[in-house]
Enzyme design. Structure first.
Site, PDB file in Angstrom:
ATOM      1  N   ALA A 127      -5.337   9.199  -2.555  1.00  0.00           N
ATOM      2  CA  ALA A 127      -6.774   9.146  -2.270  1.00  0.00           C
ATOM      3  C   ALA A 127      -7.321   7.773  -2.613  1.00  0.00           C
ATOM      4  O   ALA A 127      -6.790   7.071  -3.477  1.00  0.00           O
ATOM      5  CB  ALA A 127      -7.521  10.225  -3.056  1.00  0.00           C
ATOM      6  N   ASP A 128      -8.389   7.403  -1.930  1.00  0.00           N
ATOM      7  CA  ASP A 128      -9.062   6.142  -2.222  1.00  0.00           C
ATOM      8  C   ASP A 128     -10.544   6.286  -1.913  1.00  0.00           C
ATOM      9  O   ASP A 128     -10.922   6.971  -0.958  1.00  0.00           O
ATOM     10  CB  ASP A 128      -8.473   4.997  -1.405  1.00  0.00           C
ATOM     11  CG  ASP A 128      -8.917   3.644  -1.929  1.00  0.00           C
ATOM     12  OD1 ASP A 128      -8.329   3.183  -2.928  1.00  0.00           O
ATOM     13  OD2 ASP A 128      -9.867   3.061  -1.366  1.00  0.00           O
ATOM     14  N   THR A 129     -11.377   5.652  -2.735  1.00  0.00           N
ATOM     15  CA  THR A 129     -12.828   5.736  -2.579  1.00  0.00           C
ATOM     16  C   THR A 129     -13.432   4.340  -2.558  1.00  0.00           C
ATOM     17  O   THR A 129     -13.071   3.492  -3.374  1.00  0.00           O
ATOM     18  CB  THR A 129     -13.450   6.543  -3.738  1.00  0.00           C
ATOM     19  OG1 THR A 129     -12.891   7.861  -3.759  1.00  0.00           O
ATOM     20  CG2 THR A 129     -14.967   6.653  -3.582  1.00  0.00           C
ATOM     21  N   GLY A 144     -11.056   8.657   1.285  1.00  0.00           N
ATOM     22  CA  GLY A 144      -9.975   9.020   2.193  1.00  0.00           C
ATOM     23  C   GLY A 144      -8.863   9.711   1.438  1.00  0.00           C
ATOM     24  O   GLY A 144      -8.615   9.417   0.265  1.00  0.00           O
TER      25      GLY A 144
END
Length: 203
Positions: free
Chosen positions: A80-82, A117
């Site tokens: 995940a990435d923000t 994502g």
């Protein structure tokens, strides 16, 4: 108690591996009752020429998950990435207190967007998705910003604030998935995991 259900009969239970050391993502998976292990991705994140913030977060999530999946091909890996964006400017984690202050001054009294994502990788399938949430801040005084920075909370957060912590007092309005702003759209993730024959919604 929420249990893990793997629906393919005769198949060994696959581990779910979180490719992140984020304590917030760990807490959200625990909250939802998703059993998992942590293997922190050591990949150096690279942002190419992507057309949108959604492309960026899905690509970075996939990079993280892919790096861990290389040595865990029999299991399911989550990455995940923000990122925070304001008027096409990407606000990642601040490199120092001065940059954190600049970001918070920029977001003061304004509406910004948070993109998270997620990538899910298994041997025979890969799924990526993202969630977009709008967050509106109150007008912030310099004293409020300085006091928040002194707490050190914003220094490891995209956009220089943590909505689940002291940064919550800056938020006037939110439209979208709160948990995505925290770091993981857990409700959507649980539904996407069903594509991998994993269902954590039954007791």
């Amino acid at each position: 108690m929420i249990l893990l259900h793997v629906r393919k009969e005769g198949e060994n239970m696959k581990k779910i591996i979180l490719a992140s050391g984020s304590p917030r993502r760990k807490e959200l998976l625990e909250l939802a009752g998703v059993p998992f292990e942590i293997v922190v991705s050591e990949v150096e994140e690279t942002i190419g020429a992507y057309s949108s913030p959604s492309d960026i977060v899905m690509s970075l999530a996939l990079q993280k998950a892919s790096a861990v999946a290389e040595n865990n091909s029999d299991h399911i890996v989550l990455g995940a990435d923000t990122i925070v964006t304001y008027e096409s400017r990407i606000l990642g984690k601040p490199s120092n207190e001065a940059e954190a202050k600049e970001m918070l001054q920029l977001l003061s009294g304004k509406t910004h967007e948070v993109y998270t994502g997620v990538a899910i990788i298994a041997k025979d399938k890969t799924v990526t998705f993202y969630e977009r949430t709008e967050v509106t801040f109150w007008e912030l005084t310099e004293e409020e910003i300085d006091a928040y920075i002194a707490s050190k909370e914003p220094l490891d957060k995209a956009g220089s604030y943590g909505i689940q912590g002291k940064g919550s007092i800056f938020v006037q309005h939110i439209q979208g998935d709160y948990y995505s702003v925290v770091g993981l759209p857990i409700s959507r993730l649980v539904r996407e995991l069903k594509q991998f024959n994993i269902d954590v919604t039954h007791a």
